[in-house]
Enzyme design. Structure first.
Site, PDB file in Angstrom:
ATOM      1  N   HIS A   1      -7.961  -5.101  -0.768  1.00  9.45           N
ATOM      2  CA  HIS A   1      -6.854  -4.323  -0.220  1.00  9.45           C
ATOM      3  C   HIS A   1      -6.576  -4.729   1.223  1.00  9.45           C
ATOM      4  CE1 HIS A   1      -4.023  -0.988  -0.346  1.00  9.45           C
ATOM      5  NE2 HIS A   1      -4.306  -0.834   0.938  1.00  9.45           N
TER       6      HIS A   1
ATOM      7  N   ASP B   1     -10.140  -3.411  -4.844  1.00 11.51           N
ATOM      8  CA  ASP B   1      -9.189  -2.464  -4.260  1.00 11.51           C
ATOM      9  C   ASP B   1      -9.221  -1.184  -5.077  1.00 11.51           C
ATOM     10  OD1 ASP B   1      -7.028  -1.116  -3.144  1.00 11.51           O
ATOM     11  OD2 ASP B   1      -5.527  -2.604  -3.702  1.00 11.51           O
TER      12      ASP B   1
ATOM     13  N   SER C   1       0.833  -1.202   0.000  1.00 15.39           N
ATOM     14  CA  SER C   1       0.000   0.000   0.000  1.00 15.39           C
ATOM     15  C   SER C   1       0.873   1.260   0.000  1.00 15.39           C
ATOM     16  CB  SER C   1      -0.949  -0.041   1.200  1.00 15.39           C
ATOM     17  OG  SER C   1      -1.964   0.918   1.080  1.00 15.39           O
TER      18      SER C   1
END
Length: 364
Positions: free
Chosen positions: A334, A304, A146
């Protein structure tokens, strides 16, 4: 920590807080297989994991410098899943893992997080430091998930442009990375805008807090009306109609984000300049910068908002001649990699971890 409840719906906010609770931090301790120490690399706090067997006569080791996720605002390498992942990398790769505790927003805005990450990598890549940890200078990678994937990608780009840098990275492994702030209305942002863990509202809030605590930027970014004439010249690098495979465009039609002139009533010019900075948005560099990057592993998930950031980077890296392994998880979401511990122990998280480590075994 910023008060995200102000802008998130109660359901989304409670979901995020429950996730953070599940992956609560631990105190990293050594065990019979892994030696753990807390260090300072050029003034930045890191946790170093290395094989407990310290023998200079054995083959030099791989190393992975890892940046945790959390939108530049949350998280820590001490969270249980990160600690578990680091130990797994050490034991399965015979590697040294440097987990970086970079400073967080809103107390610290961009470029502090990037600078912390960059300083750690520069420090570690000194021959004297590599020798201290029995690391092969030709087998070092950066990695992150991320926002950590963002930092890893940005560091890899900036490092290869540094004329004084002698030791270079061999690989970069980016796990559902966030890579651009100019268009927050890509198909994946639209498709997954209400997805748990990382709804669009939260990702926009992370972006705005990364740059400034001025709430005007958050509202402008929510409307996707935050591009200045300066950043507008870079929209060509994030044009998803050009870089997304057709299967991911679906029925969405591309509309270029509007360009807003700087006004005294609008967001300050400093955050707008930051949005155009490739250290914040690695997708914004030209192909000439991409060509010399190390081989890459990119993981993306269908559910995501950041899916298309990763997909566009894969397309652009391959077009520039960079060796890329792309693994897309049609059932992935995610943050899935973090769900490896009770009470949220998911099969897909273990599969992602195994595939990620297998790639490092073969490519680092």
């Amino acid at each position: 920590m910023a008060d995200f409840s102000e802008v998130l719906g109660l359901k989304d906010y409670m979901g995020v807080m429950m996730f953070i609770t599940f992956v609560e931090g631990v105190v990293p301790v050594s065990d019979e297989r892994v030696l753990v120490s807390e260090e300072q690399f050029d003034g930045v706090e890191v946790v170093v994991y290395q094989p407990a067997q310290q023998d200079a006569s054995v083959e030099l080791r791989r190393a992975v410098i890892y940046f945790h996720g959390g939108g530049w605002c949350l998280g820590s390498t001490r969270m249980g899943p990160y600690d578990q992942l680091a130990r797994k990398l050490v034991t399965e790769l015979n590697a040294v893992v440097v987990s970086v505790e970079y400073r967080l927003a809103p107390a610290h805005h961009f470029p502090v997080q990037f600078e912390d990450a960059y300083h750690v990598v520069k420090h570690f890549l000194q021959n004297s430091v590599l020798s201290q940890y029995y690391v092969d200078p030709g087998r070092v990678a950066v990695s992150g998930d991320s926002a950590g994937g963002n930092l890893a990608a940005a560091v890899a780009q900036q490092l290869q442009q540094d004329p004084d840098q002698k030791v270079q990275l061999k690989a970069q492994a980016l796990l559902y990375p966030v890579l651009q702030a100019l268009d927050l209305n890509t198909p994946s942002y639209q498709q997954n805008q209400h997805m748990p863990i990382l709804p669009r509202t939260l990702m926009v809030r992370f972006w705005s807090e990364y740059f400034t605590s001025d709430k005007r930027l958050f509202h402008a970014m929510m409307a996707n009306a935050h591009n200045s004439p300066e950043s507008a010249t870079l929209l060509k690098f994030v044009n998803w109609s050009a870089f997304l495979p057709e299967s991911f465009r679906q029925a969405y039609n591309y509309t270029a984000p509007p360009v807003v002139e700087n006004e005294s009533s609008g967001p300050s010019s400093s955050p707008q300049r930051s949005m155009a900075d490739p250290r914040a948005s690695p997708l914004l560099v030209p192909d000439s910068v991409l060509r010399s990057l190390p081989k890459a592993y990119v993981l993306t998930c269908e559910y995501d908002v950041l899916r298309d950031d990763g997909l566009m980077y894969v397309t652009r890296l391959r077009s520039a001649g960079v060796e890329v392994t792309h693994q897309h998880y049609p059932g992935g979401f995610h943050g899935a990699l973090m769900f490896t511990m009770w009470p949220s122990d998911f099969e897909i998280a273990h599969r992602m971890t195994e595939n990620y480590i297998r790639w490092l075994q073969l490519n680092l």
